[in-house]
Enzyme design. Sequence first.
Site, PDB file in Angstrom:
ATOM      1  N   HIS A 178      -0.672   0.831 -10.430  1.00 19.65           N
ATOM      2  CA  HIS A 178      -1.346  -0.162  -9.591  1.00 19.65           C
ATOM      3  C   HIS A 178      -1.811  -1.360 -10.438  1.00 19.65           C
ATOM      4  O   HIS A 178      -2.996  -1.684 -10.502  1.00 19.65           O
ATOM      5  CB  HIS A 178      -2.536   0.455  -8.858  1.00 19.65           C
ATOM      6  CG  HIS A 178      -2.860  -0.253  -7.580  1.00 19.65           C
ATOM      7  ND1 HIS A 178      -3.256   0.382  -6.440  1.00 19.65           N
ATOM      8  CD2 HIS A 178      -2.848  -1.578  -7.264  1.00 19.65           C
ATOM      9  CE1 HIS A 178      -3.490  -0.489  -5.476  1.00 19.65           C
ATOM     10  NE2 HIS A 178      -3.241  -1.702  -5.955  1.00 19.65           N
ATOM     11  N   ARG A 207       0.860  -1.175   0.000  1.00 15.80           N
ATOM     12  CA  ARG A 207       0.000   0.000   0.000  1.00 15.80           C
ATOM     13  C   ARG A 207       0.902   1.231   0.000  1.00 15.80           C
ATOM     14  O   ARG A 207       1.980   1.227   0.577  1.00 15.80           O
ATOM     15  CB  ARG A 207      -0.927   0.028   1.218  1.00 15.80           C
ATOM     16  CG  ARG A 207      -2.119  -0.915   1.098  1.00 15.80           C
ATOM     17  CD  ARG A 207      -3.126  -0.406   0.085  1.00 15.80           C
ATOM     18  NE  ARG A 207      -4.336  -1.219   0.028  1.00 15.80           N
ATOM     19  CZ  ARG A 207      -4.570  -2.159  -0.874  1.00 15.80           C
ATOM     20  NH1 ARG A 207      -3.654  -2.435  -1.804  1.00 15.80           N
ATOM     21  NH2 ARG A 207      -5.710  -2.825  -0.871  1.00 15.80           N
ATOM     22  N   GLU A 219      -2.668   7.976  -3.769  1.00 13.98           N
ATOM     23  CA  GLU A 219      -3.119   7.447  -5.054  1.00 13.98           C
ATOM     24  C   GLU A 219      -4.529   7.941  -5.407  1.00 13.98           C
ATOM     25  O   GLU A 219      -5.392   7.980  -4.529  1.00 13.98           O
ATOM     26  CB  GLU A 219      -3.111   5.918  -4.928  1.00 13.98           C
ATOM     27  CG  GLU A 219      -3.206   5.143  -6.192  1.00 13.98           C
ATOM     28  CD  GLU A 219      -2.966   3.653  -5.946  1.00 13.98           C
ATOM     29  OE1 GLU A 219      -3.799   2.856  -6.412  1.00 13.98           O
ATOM     30  OE2 GLU A 219      -1.978   3.296  -5.292  1.00 13.98           O
TER      31      GLU A 219
END
Length: 317
Positions: free
Chosen positions: A283, A236, A265
Amino acid sequence: MSRVLLTRPLPDCVTAAAAAAFDVEQRDSTQPMKPAEMRAALALYDGVLATLGDRFDADILGGGTHRCKILANFGVGYDHIDTAAAAACGITVTNTPGAVTDATADIALTLILMSARRAGAGERLVRSGQWQGWHPTQMLGLHLGGRTVGIVGMGRIGQAIARRCLHGLGMKVIYHSRTPKDLDFAATRTGTLAALAARADVIVAAVPGGAETRHLICADVLAAMQPHAHFINISRGDVVDETALIAALQSGQIAGAGLDVYEHEPQVPAALMALENAVLLPHLGTAAQDVREAMGMLAVDNLRAFFAGDVPPNVVG
C-alpha cells in the site's frame, strides 16, 4: 481551543500545524483504532483526524449525539467511514483529494511496468544467486508501446494514470465509467466492463471503495481478459474478488497482476504471495514524504475551516 485527536503518528510538520491550532492528542500506535477507542474519541474530542482502517461505521457512530463534530480523514478514500451515519449524528466528514492524485498514479505506472516486464520475478532471480546471465529468450514480458490500457473509473486518479500511459508509454486508452467524461486526451469509453476486459492488454482499477464497487472485478471480468493481459489495482482491495484473481493467475487465465491493496489488508493470502506472476506492494500509493505532508496539511485545513465556522474545503458524503 478545540480538542482534536490524531489517530496515527503523522509527519512532524503536520503535527506541529495541528498543535498550533488545536489542543492536540496523538496516538503513538500505527495500527487502526479499536472500537472502544473510536467510541471514546467521539465522546472526548471535538474533532478526529482519522485515516484508513479507523472504521467509523454505523455501529460505532450509534445514531446518537457526540462531542465530536468532524471526522477529518487523512486520505482521499473514505469508505471506512459511514458518511450517512455520521450525517445522522451531525458529524461532518472531509477528505484530502488532489494531494494524492499524482503519487497514486505513479504507483499504478510502477505496477504496470513491473508486472508487464516481470521486474519482481527478475529481481528475485538476481537476489537468489541463480541468474546465469543474459540470453535472447530469458524472462520475456509484454512491451507496452502500442498496447491498450483499460482504466476502470476515470476520476482524477484514473485520468492521471491514463495520461501517463498515453504520453509516457505510447499506449491507447479505453475506459469504463458510469458516465462519459470530458477529457483533454484521446480515450474511448466502453459500454460494459466485459467489453473493456476483452480489449485491454492492461486493466487498471481506479474506482472508490464501498458497497457499490465490492468485487467489481470478479471471475466473469477476469475470464473476459486476454491471456497475455495484466490486471493492476491501486483502488481498494475489496474491489477485486481476490479468490477469483488468484485462480486466474494460477491457471494462466491472465498473464499477471500488480497489487498495492488487498481484500483483507494487511493479510495477504499465502497463495497470492507464492505466485511468481504477481507483483505485491505494501500500500505505497501515497508513500512519499511531501505527499503525506500535503495530505496532512489538507486535513488540518479542513479542521481549521470547520472550527472557524466555515464550510471545510473538502466535505464528502
